[in-house]
Write a protein that holds these residues in place. Structure first.
Motif, mmCIF file in Angstrom:
data_model
loop_
_atom_site.group_PDB
_atom_site.id
_atom_site.type_symbol
_atom_site.label_atom_id
_atom_site.label_comp_id
_atom_site.label_asym_id
_atom_site.label_seq_id
_atom_site.Cartn_x
_atom_site.Cartn_y
_atom_site.Cartn_z
ATOM 1 N N GLY A 73 0.806 -1.218 0.000
ATOM 2 C CA GLY A 73 0.000 0.000 0.000
ATOM 3 C C GLY A 73 0.838 1.267 0.000
ATOM 4 O O GLY A 73 0.567 2.205 -0.746
ATOM 5 N N ALA A 74 1.867 1.267 0.825
ATOM 6 C CA ALA A 74 2.718 2.457 0.924
ATOM 7 C C ALA A 74 3.487 2.695 -0.375
ATOM 8 O O ALA A 74 3.611 3.837 -0.833
ATOM 9 N N SER A 75 3.995 1.632 -0.960
ATOM 10 C CA SER A 75 4.757 1.799 -2.202
ATOM 11 C C SER A 75 3.837 2.154 -3.368
ATOM 12 O O SER A 75 4.226 2.920 -4.252
ATOM 13 N N ALA A 76 2.616 1.644 -3.349
ATOM 14 C CA ALA A 76 1.647 2.015 -4.389
ATOM 15 C C ALA A 76 1.309 3.502 -4.305
ATOM 16 O O ALA A 76 1.160 4.165 -5.331
ATOM 17 N N ALA A 77 1.211 4.011 -3.092
ATOM 18 C CA ALA A 77 0.851 5.421 -2.900
ATOM 19 C C ALA A 77 1.866 6.364 -3.537
ATOM 20 O O ALA A 77 1.507 7.444 -4.006
ATOM 21 N N ILE A 78 3.132 5.946 -3.572
ATOM 22 C CA ILE A 78 4.160 6.818 -4.162
ATOM 23 C C ILE A 78 4.546 6.376 -5.571
ATOM 24 O O ILE A 78 5.434 6.946 -6.189
#
Length: 117
Positions: free
Chosen positions: A58-63
């Motif tokens: 989720g965190a890597s998708a957000a950026i």
């Protein structure tokens, strides 16, 4: 390793300052992500490993950090498959994801520094 934030920027109306801030948060959280992934492996806890991979995804998708997101998603999906009993199957995948998290700081920070508002 490659970073192309095009899709992430599209989702946030091309706000490079916001993306730079999100990248900063991601980089600061990398040690926590690594710790949770490693701890889950050490404890042989498939559920915790799946949860840790989910958080990284989720965190890597957000950026828009697709290299990382793909590895995290593959690890999460595999951990969640029924019938999987041994964490030994995931040690290589976990090591690759941890390596990406360990190596991404310069790549991501370089982009953020160039694009801060």
């Amino acid at each position: 390793m490659h970073y192309d934030p095009t899709e992430a920027l599209e989702r946030i109306d091309n706000d490079k300052g916001l993306l730079a801030m999100l990248i900063s948060v991601f980089v600061k959280e990398c040690p926590n992500y690594i710790g949770k992934l490693q701890s889950a492996c050490d404890k042989q806890d498939l559920n915790a490993l799946g949860d840790a991979a989910h958080n990284v995804k989720g965190a890597s998708a957000a950026i828009g950090f697709e290299d990382c997101r793909k590895l995290a998603e593959e690890l999460e999906v595999t951990c969640r498959q029924s019938g999987v009993k041994s964490i030994a199957h995931f040690e290589g995948s976990t090591a690759r994801l941890i390596a990406v998290l360990n190596q991404c700081e310069t790549l991501l920070n370089d982009w953020a520094k160039k694009n801060r508002a």
